[in-house]
Motif scaffolding. Structure first.
Motif, PDB file in Angstrom:
ATOM      1  N   LEU A 101       0.953  -1.031  -0.060  1.00 46.79           N
ATOM      2  CA  LEU A 101      -0.273  -0.364  -0.198  1.00 46.79           C
ATOM      3  C   LEU A 101       0.731   1.349  -0.479  1.00 46.79           C
ATOM      4  CD1 LEU A 101      -2.405  -0.922   2.614  1.00 46.79           C
ATOM      5  CD2 LEU A 101      -3.037  -0.780  -0.315  1.00 46.79           C
ATOM      6  N   ARG A 102       1.779   0.928   0.593  1.00 44.83           N
ATOM      7  CA  ARG A 102       2.904   2.231   0.884  1.00 44.83           C
ATOM      8  C   ARG A 102       4.186   2.442  -0.762  1.00 44.83           C
ATOM      9  NH1 ARG A 102       4.338   1.057   6.150  1.00 44.83           N
ATOM     10  NH2 ARG A 102       6.204  -0.143   5.370  1.00 44.83           N
ATOM     11  N   ALA A 103       3.490   1.264  -1.783  1.00 42.97           N
ATOM     12  CA  ALA A 103       4.702   1.500  -2.704  1.00 42.97           C
ATOM     13  C   ALA A 103       2.892   2.399  -3.548  1.00 42.97           C
ATOM     14  CB  ALA A 103       5.079   0.546  -3.355  1.00 42.97           C
ATOM     15  N   ILE A 104       2.110   2.297  -3.736  1.00 41.96           N
ATOM     16  CA  ILE A 104       1.323   2.764  -4.141  1.00 41.96           C
ATOM     17  C   ILE A 104       1.058   4.060  -4.158  1.00 41.96           C
ATOM     18  CG2 ILE A 104      -1.106   2.556  -5.086  1.00 41.96           C
ATOM     19  CD1 ILE A 104      -1.420  -0.878  -4.772  1.00 41.96           C
ATOM     20  N   ASP A 105       0.705   4.055  -2.944  1.00 38.58           N
ATOM     21  CA  ASP A 105       0.821   5.960  -2.719  1.00 38.58           C
ATOM     22  C   ASP A 105       1.964   6.309  -3.729  1.00 38.58           C
ATOM     23  OD1 ASP A 105      -1.346   5.152  -1.293  1.00 38.58           O
ATOM     24  OD2 ASP A 105      -0.498   4.615   1.031  1.00 38.58           O
ATOM     25  N   LEU A 106       3.245   5.871  -2.849  1.00 36.86           N
ATOM     26  CA  LEU A 106       4.318   6.169  -4.065  1.00 36.86           C
ATOM     27  C   LEU A 106       4.501   6.378  -5.613  1.00 36.86           C
ATOM     28  CD1 LEU A 106       7.308   5.204  -1.666  1.00 36.86           C
ATOM     29  CD2 LEU A 106       6.637   7.525  -1.372  1.00 36.86           C
ATOM     30  N   LEU A 107       3.676   5.722  -5.568  1.00 31.71           N
ATOM     31  CA  LEU A 107       3.767   5.751  -7.286  1.00 31.71           C
ATOM     32  C   LEU A 107       2.892   6.567  -8.084  1.00 31.71           C
ATOM     33  CD1 LEU A 107       5.055   3.832 -10.040  1.00 31.71           C
ATOM     34  CD2 LEU A 107       2.880   2.629  -9.331  1.00 31.71           C
ATOM     35  N   GLY A 108       1.921   6.662  -7.796  1.00 29.46           N
ATOM     36  CA  GLY A 108       0.158   7.246  -7.456  1.00 29.46           C
ATOM     37  C   GLY A 108       0.524   8.688  -7.019  1.00 29.46           C
ATOM     38  N   GLY A 109       1.615   9.113  -5.994  1.00 28.86           N
ATOM     39  CA  GLY A 109       1.616  10.661  -5.814  1.00 28.86           C
ATOM     40  C   GLY A 109       2.693  10.964  -5.746  1.00 28.86           C
ATOM     41  N   GLU A 110       4.182  10.615  -5.797  1.00 28.77           N
ATOM     42  CA  GLU A 110       5.286  11.234  -6.387  1.00 28.77           C
ATOM     43  C   GLU A 110       5.971  10.373  -7.377  1.00 28.77           C
ATOM     44  OE1 GLU A 110       7.452  11.508  -3.639  1.00 28.77           O
ATOM     45  OE2 GLU A 110       6.737  11.142  -2.001  1.00 28.77           O
ATOM     46  N   VAL A 111       5.387   9.305  -8.389  1.00 29.26           N
ATOM     47  CA  VAL A 111       6.043   9.098  -9.043  1.00 29.26           C
ATOM     48  C   VAL A 111       5.557   9.577 -10.511  1.00 29.26           C
ATOM     49  CG1 VAL A 111       6.846   7.185 -11.092  1.00 29.26           C
ATOM     50  CG2 VAL A 111       7.252   6.652  -8.394  1.00 29.26           C
ATOM     51  N   ALA A 112       4.199   9.486 -10.580  1.00 27.85           N
ATOM     52  CA  ALA A 112       2.730   9.884 -11.056  1.00 27.85           C
ATOM     53  C   ALA A 112       3.579  11.171 -12.054  1.00 27.85           C
ATOM     54  CB  ALA A 112       1.665   9.020 -11.708  1.00 27.85           C
ATOM     55  N   PRO A 113       3.434  11.892 -11.021  1.00 22.77           N
ATOM     56  CA  PRO A 113       3.174  13.416 -11.114  1.00 22.77           C
ATOM     57  C   PRO A 113       4.867  13.240 -11.677  1.00 22.77           C
ATOM     58  CG  PRO A 113       1.826  13.273  -8.812  1.00 22.77           C
ATOM     59  CD  PRO A 113       2.558  11.210  -9.963  1.00 22.77           C
ATOM     60  N   ARG A 114       5.258  13.268 -11.365  1.00 24.50           N
ATOM     61  CA  ARG A 114       6.954  13.558 -11.360  1.00 24.50           C
ATOM     62  C   ARG A 114       6.796  12.841 -13.165  1.00 24.50           C
ATOM     63  NH1 ARG A 114      10.759  13.194  -6.609  1.00 24.50           N
ATOM     64  NH2 ARG A 114       9.695  13.750  -4.677  1.00 24.50           N
ATOM     65  N   VAL A 115       6.691  11.953 -13.951  1.00 30.18           N
ATOM     66  CA  VAL A 115       7.062  11.422 -14.710  1.00 30.18           C
ATOM     67  C   VAL A 115       6.013  12.229 -15.663  1.00 30.18           C
ATOM     68  CG1 VAL A 115       6.035   9.710 -16.553  1.00 30.18           C
ATOM     69  CG2 VAL A 115       7.525   8.944 -14.352  1.00 30.18           C
ATOM     70  N   ARG A 116       4.854  13.116 -15.867  1.00 30.21           N
ATOM     71  CA  ARG A 116       4.161  13.704 -16.331  1.00 30.21           C
ATOM     72  C   ARG A 116       4.524  14.670 -16.693  1.00 30.21           C
ATOM     73  NH1 ARG A 116      -0.137  11.044 -13.061  1.00 30.21           N
ATOM     74  NH2 ARG A 116      -0.446   9.191 -14.512  1.00 30.21           N
TER      75      ARG A 116
END
Length: 348
Positions: A325-340
């Protein structure tokens, strides 16, 4: 680029207690993971299909339907539907029903499967591996485009104009083709003008560029518009606050999975050195800190000439639920916005 997660619903042993979770607990944890991915702003969640003891996803449409009732935005897809071993009419009906339940968020990713258990289970022959897929894909596409189909093939009773219901919520139910590394599969997807999901489980991402280019050339030659020829990449991925934490959390379950399958297929035992190399800048795993994973996602996009969706295969057979769950939060909350943001800066 859309960012998503794929899960194979493997049974999981809690690394702290050594206890294997009951199937009911594992599947309900998976629904929580999909719900969390929706809340975190991720774009898609896919559930695989296997017919083996260590997996719980023999009926992925049912799992996704349960998730549809607890999510509002995330797209829900198979990853993949083993179409060669199924009835296209039932596949269409199941995912049309999912599309209605989710109000237009269902997608199908079809493939031939990387395991072979489904073929004898449903009375099919492995020597028909490709012919089954080609014929059933043809029927599935006709079912998508017509309510009343007249069709005849080798492996299924003919259709003589019967209506196939229900019809989906979306005007045209998205159907992707899942491929490994066979050139003919890339050409087929391009010729049909279907979006492509490429499973990359090792090596360098750039070595798939000739195959992706082959797909795009086949699509163009068949007269399909460029926007129809979307490419998705499916790869191992996991994110934590540091690269060391991500790799330490992921490796034990990864090694157990590789060793289990390797004993059947003659692979060498899992190697920590090779795993670390795949996590490195030129490897195929998106496992590391937020910044490392962002950099790797942008790299995938660049070396493959543009990627519409990147999905993280995060299933791990020895990872605690709260870590996932923590990894999902990081993926959606930090990785995805930075990639975009990075891709926007690059104008891509």
């Amino acid at each position: 680029m859309q960012i998503g997660i794929d899960s194979f619903a493997a049974t999981i042993t809690d690394p702290d207690t050594g206890i294997t979770l009951p199937g009911a607990d594992r599947l309900n944890h998976l629904i929580e993971e999909i719900e969390r991915a929706d809340e975190a702003g991720l774009d898609s969640f896919g559930v695989g299909e296997h017919h083996r003891r260590e997996y719980l996803d023999a009926a992925p449409a049912i799992i996704l339907a349960a998730a549809a009732a607890r999510t509002t935005r995330i797209r829900l897809n198979s990853a993949v539907t083993v179409l060669s071993a199924d009835d296209p009419v039932r596949v269409f009906q199941q995912y049309a029903t999912l599309d209605l339940l989710s109000r237009g968020r269902a997608e199908i990713v079809v493939g031939r499967g990387s395991f072979v258990e489904a073929y004898p289970l449903f009375g099919l022959h492995l020597e028909d591996y490709d012919a089954l897929f080609a014929e059933k894909l043809d029927l599935l596409l006709q079912l998508r485009d017509q309510t009343h189909v007249r069709w005849q093939g080798r492996f299924r009773a003919p259709l003589t104009g019967q209506g196939v219901y229900p019809r989906p919520h979306q005007e045209r139910l998205p159907i992707w083709v899942g491929v490994g590394g066979t050139p003919a599969s890339f050409i087929r997807a391009g010729t049909l003008g279907l979006p492509l999901m490429v499973a990359i489980i090792g090596g360098e991402f750039r070595r798939f560029r000739p195959l992706v280019d082959l797909y795009r050339r086949a699509g163009a030659a068949a007269g399909h518009p460029e926007e129809a020829l979307r490419v998705s990449v499916h790869a191992f991925g996991f994110v934590a606050q540091t690269s060391q934490a991500a790799r330490a959390a992921f490796y034990p379950g990864y090694a157990r999975m590789v060793d289990t399958i390797g004993r059947e297929r003659g692979w060498p035992p899992a190697s920590r050195a090779q795993f670390e190399a795949e996590c490195g800048p030129s490897g195929a795993y998106l496992i590391g800190s937020v910044q490392e994973v962002v950099d790797k996602a942008v790299h995938v996009h660049e070396v493959l000439g543009g990627v519409s969706r990147l999905t993280f295969q995060m299933t791990n057979v020895a990872l605690a639920h709260d870590r996932m769950l923590r990894a999902i939060d990081l993926l959606g909350g930090e990785v995805a916005p930075r990639v975009r943001e990075r891709l926007a800066q690059l104008g891509r």
